[in-house]
Design a protein around this motif. Structure first.
Motif, PDB file in Angstrom:
ATOM      1  N   ARG A 226      20.976  65.834  61.951  1.00  0.00           N
ATOM      2  CA  ARG A 226      20.402  65.631  63.288  1.00  0.00           C
ATOM      3  C   ARG A 226      21.213  64.625  64.106  1.00  0.00           C
ATOM      4  O   ARG A 226      21.267  64.698  65.327  1.00  0.00           O
ATOM      5  CB  ARG A 226      18.947  65.154  63.185  1.00  0.00           C
ATOM      6  CG  ARG A 226      17.924  66.234  63.483  1.00  0.00           C
ATOM      7  CD  ARG A 226      16.547  65.674  63.760  1.00  0.00           C
ATOM      8  NE  ARG A 226      16.105  64.731  62.763  1.00  0.00           N
ATOM      9  CZ  ARG A 226      15.459  65.041  61.644  1.00  0.00           C
ATOM     10  NH1 ARG A 226      15.199  66.317  61.382  1.00  0.00           N
ATOM     11  NH2 ARG A 226      15.070  64.115  60.795  1.00  0.00           N
ATOM     12  N   LYS A 229      26.552  65.352  66.588  1.00  0.00           N
ATOM     13  CA  LYS A 229      26.478  65.928  67.940  1.00  0.00           C
ATOM     14  C   LYS A 229      26.915  67.393  67.889  1.00  0.00           C
ATOM     15  O   LYS A 229      28.010  67.755  68.315  1.00  0.00           O
ATOM     16  CB  LYS A 229      27.347  65.118  68.901  1.00  0.00           C
ATOM     17  CG  LYS A 229      26.881  63.674  69.074  1.00  0.00           C
ATOM     18  CD  LYS A 229      27.693  62.942  70.110  1.00  0.00           C
ATOM     19  CE  LYS A 229      27.284  61.475  70.203  1.00  0.00           C
ATOM     20  NZ  LYS A 229      25.865  61.284  70.500  1.00  0.00           N
ATOM     21  N   ASP A 231      26.266  71.674  68.463  1.00  0.00           N
ATOM     22  CA  ASP A 231      25.652  72.698  69.302  1.00  0.00           C
ATOM     23  C   ASP A 231      24.963  73.751  68.440  1.00  0.00           C
ATOM     24  O   ASP A 231      24.040  74.426  68.903  1.00  0.00           O
ATOM     25  CB  ASP A 231      26.722  73.383  70.164  1.00  0.00           C
ATOM     26  CG  ASP A 231      27.396  72.405  71.110  1.00  0.00           C
ATOM     27  OD1 ASP A 231      26.708  71.884  72.005  1.00  0.00           O
ATOM     28  OD2 ASP A 231      28.604  72.154  70.931  1.00  0.00           O
ATOM     29  N   CYS A 232      25.428  73.908  67.201  1.00  0.00           N
ATOM     30  CA  CYS A 232      24.923  74.981  66.352  1.00  0.00           C
ATOM     31  C   CYS A 232      24.989  74.573  64.884  1.00  0.00           C
ATOM     32  O   CYS A 232      25.943  73.911  64.463  1.00  0.00           O
ATOM     33  CB  CYS A 232      25.763  76.243  66.570  1.00  0.00           C
ATOM     34  SG  CYS A 232      25.297  77.672  65.557  1.00  0.00           S
ATOM     35  N   ARG A 245      14.396  75.407  62.390  1.00  0.00           N
ATOM     36  CA  ARG A 245      14.131  75.364  63.826  1.00  0.00           C
ATOM     37  C   ARG A 245      13.250  74.159  64.179  1.00  0.00           C
ATOM     38  O   ARG A 245      13.479  73.461  65.177  1.00  0.00           O
ATOM     39  CB  ARG A 245      13.473  76.674  64.282  1.00  0.00           C
ATOM     40  CG  ARG A 245      12.931  76.687  65.701  1.00  0.00           C
ATOM     41  CD  ARG A 245      13.893  76.103  66.739  1.00  0.00           C
ATOM     42  NE  ARG A 245      15.057  76.917  66.978  1.00  0.00           N
ATOM     43  CZ  ARG A 245      16.284  76.464  67.078  1.00  0.00           C
ATOM     44  NH1 ARG A 245      16.542  75.169  66.936  1.00  0.00           N
ATOM     45  NH2 ARG A 245      17.298  77.254  67.333  1.00  0.00           N
ATOM     46  N   PRO A 249      15.428  71.163  66.697  1.00  0.00           N
ATOM     47  CA  PRO A 249      15.022  71.899  67.909  1.00  0.00           C
ATOM     48  C   PRO A 249      16.113  71.998  68.966  1.00  0.00           C
ATOM     49  O   PRO A 249      16.058  72.880  69.833  1.00  0.00           O
ATOM     50  CB  PRO A 249      13.830  71.079  68.425  1.00  0.00           C
ATOM     51  CG  PRO A 249      14.045  69.698  67.879  1.00  0.00           C
ATOM     52  CD  PRO A 249      14.681  69.901  66.534  1.00  0.00           C
ATOM     53  N   LYS A 250      17.128  71.117  68.914  1.00  0.00           N
ATOM     54  CA  LYS A 250      18.156  71.109  69.949  1.00  0.00           C
ATOM     55  C   LYS A 250      19.374  71.955  69.597  1.00  0.00           C
ATOM     56  O   LYS A 250      20.243  72.174  70.439  1.00  0.00           O
ATOM     57  CB  LYS A 250      18.596  69.671  70.227  1.00  0.00           C
ATOM     58  CG  LYS A 250      17.497  68.790  70.800  1.00  0.00           C
ATOM     59  CD  LYS A 250      18.007  67.384  71.078  1.00  0.00           C
ATOM     60  CE  LYS A 250      16.921  66.512  71.663  1.00  0.00           C
ATOM     61  NZ  LYS A 250      17.406  65.127  71.958  1.00  0.00           N
ATOM     62  N   PHE A 251      19.485  72.399  68.354  1.00  0.00           N
ATOM     63  CA  PHE A 251      20.642  73.181  67.922  1.00  0.00           C
ATOM     64  C   PHE A 251      20.360  74.671  68.005  1.00  0.00           C
ATOM     65  O   PHE A 251      19.227  75.109  67.775  1.00  0.00           O
ATOM     66  CB  PHE A 251      21.002  72.894  66.449  1.00  0.00           C
ATOM     67  CG  PHE A 251      21.374  71.470  66.135  1.00  0.00           C
ATOM     68  CD1 PHE A 251      21.682  70.567  67.139  1.00  0.00           C
ATOM     69  CD2 PHE A 251      21.428  71.040  64.823  1.00  0.00           C
ATOM     70  CE1 PHE A 251      22.028  69.262  66.837  1.00  0.00           C
ATOM     71  CE2 PHE A 251      21.770  69.737  64.508  1.00  0.00           C
ATOM     72  CZ  PHE A 251      22.075  68.843  65.520  1.00  0.00           C
ATOM     73  N   SER A 252      21.376  75.460  68.308  1.00  0.00           N
ATOM     74  CA  SER A 252      21.301  76.881  67.986  1.00  0.00           C
ATOM     75  C   SER A 252      21.372  77.010  66.465  1.00  0.00           C
ATOM     76  O   SER A 252      21.953  76.157  65.793  1.00  0.00           O
ATOM     77  CB  SER A 252      22.469  77.646  68.617  1.00  0.00           C
ATOM     78  OG  SER A 252      22.397  77.616  70.021  1.00  0.00           O
ATOM     79  N   ASN A 287      17.302  80.913  70.330  1.00  0.00           N
ATOM     80  CA  ASN A 287      18.703  80.528  70.092  1.00  0.00           C
ATOM     81  C   ASN A 287      19.152  80.804  68.660  1.00  0.00           C
ATOM     82  O   ASN A 287      19.754  79.959  68.001  1.00  0.00           O
ATOM     83  CB  ASN A 287      18.906  79.050  70.432  1.00  0.00           C
ATOM     84  CG  ASN A 287      18.609  78.749  71.884  1.00  0.00           C
ATOM     85  OD1 ASN A 287      18.924  79.544  72.767  1.00  0.00           O
ATOM     86  ND2 ASN A 287      17.978  77.615  72.140  1.00  0.00           N
TER      87      ASN A 287
END
Length: 317
Positions: A226, A229, A231-232, A245, A249-252, A287
């Motif tokens: 977490r 930094k 994106d996925c 998920r 919650p912020k990642f694909s 996502n």
């Protein structure tokens, strides 16, 4: 990522007879992408020809290349004598050429594969010896990971300066919490990953991390990931995407079929059924990116890979 050689009709030797052949690397990847119809494609079949690191590697005609001698297995102190260890520009240029041809030949998203520093250390030292070093020579391990981080970035940066990918995929085959344990993941894997990602963030691209192991059951690993930094998150086998998920919650999220049990061992009917089952269970998760649980190499059935992709494209929840 070597499965495309089967589609293109290349032997493994052809791609590596005089070092990586960047043009044939690109042609094999494009052949697979066009055959199965994926939305993204790797830029090169390998991040670098590891003979450039000093490893001895065998290239079976229709098999997967494998290391027969790790460069640091008998001479661990090489890292102190080669602090400015550089892979030859000629070898890197072939990786760049492969990325450039792929970029110019398809509208699919371009993915640059970058191994984690621990994966590079395992390649150069040997994974079993590396694990023993973590217990008997922790100071050496710290020095080794600083060394492999430099080697890793030396190659990655050179490629990104010439051909900017849409996504950097950091593979953590040896950043496996089921093997190295959560303590080592937090102490060794996380700091080296954090440094690598910080460097990638200088560029306008996305970052995806593919650790191995059951992340959905490990609070320690979840906390560490977490804080990266990303994106996925590309999760591997035996993970629960619904749990992931909630935790990220912020990642694909990227994942799907078990490459070994379903694609390698299953028949076409099982591929279809398992794909639909996975899609049914994840259809409400936002996502989500569907893929196999790990890399696809030559010898796997490209027909079953195409069946999986066709099933995804034809799916209606």
């Amino acid at each position: 990522v070597t499965l495309g050689m089967d589609i293109a009709g290349y032997t493994t030797n052809e791609l590596f007879v005089n070092g990586l052949d960047g043009e044939k690397s690109a042609r094999s990847l494009l052949a697979l992408q066009r055959y199965v119809g994926t939305d993204a494609v790797n830029g090169s079949v390998v991040w670098i020809d590891t003979r450039e690191l000093g490893n001895k590697v065998e290239y079976p005609s229709h098999g997967i290349m494998y290391t027969t001698k790790n460069v640091l297995s008998d001479d661990p102190d090489l890292i102190y004598r080669k602090k400015k260890f550089n892979v030859s520009r000629e070898s890197i240029d072939q990786v760049i050429l492969s990325h450039r041809i792929v970029r110019e030949s398809t509208d699919a998203a371009l993915v640059q594969h970058i191994p984690s520093p621990i994966s590079v250390a395992a390649s150069m030292r040997g994974f079993e010896q590396f694990l023993m070093d973590t217990m008997s020579e922790p100071d050496y391990v710290d020095d080794l990971l600083r060394f492999t981080s430099r080697v890793d970035w030396h190659v990655a940066e050179a490629v990104m300066d010439e051909v900017l990918p849409d996504m950097c995929l950091i593979s953590g085959a040896y950043d496996n919490i089921d093997v190295i344990g959560t303590d080592m993941f937090e102490k060794l894997s996380f700091p080296t990953m954090e440094g690598l990602i910080k460097r990638i963030r200088r560029y306008d691209t996305n970052v995806c991390f593919h650790p191995h192991g059951k992340i959905s059951d490990s609070g320690t690993a979840q906390r560490a990931i977490r804080n990266l930094k990303l994106d996925c998150l590309y999760y591997g086998e035996y993970n629960d995407p619904e749990v992931l998920r909630k935790k990220f919650p912020k990642f694909s999220l990227m994942g799907g079929l078990d490459t070994f049990t379903t694609i390698a061992l299953g028949d076409v009917r099982r591929v279809i059924d398992d794909t639909k089952t996975h899609l049914d269970s994840t259809s409400k998760i936002e996502n989500m990116i569907f893929t196999c649980s790990c890399s696809v190499d030559r010898g796997l059935s490209h027909e079953k890979i195409k069946t999986m992709i066709d099933t995804v494209k034809g799916y209606r929840s």
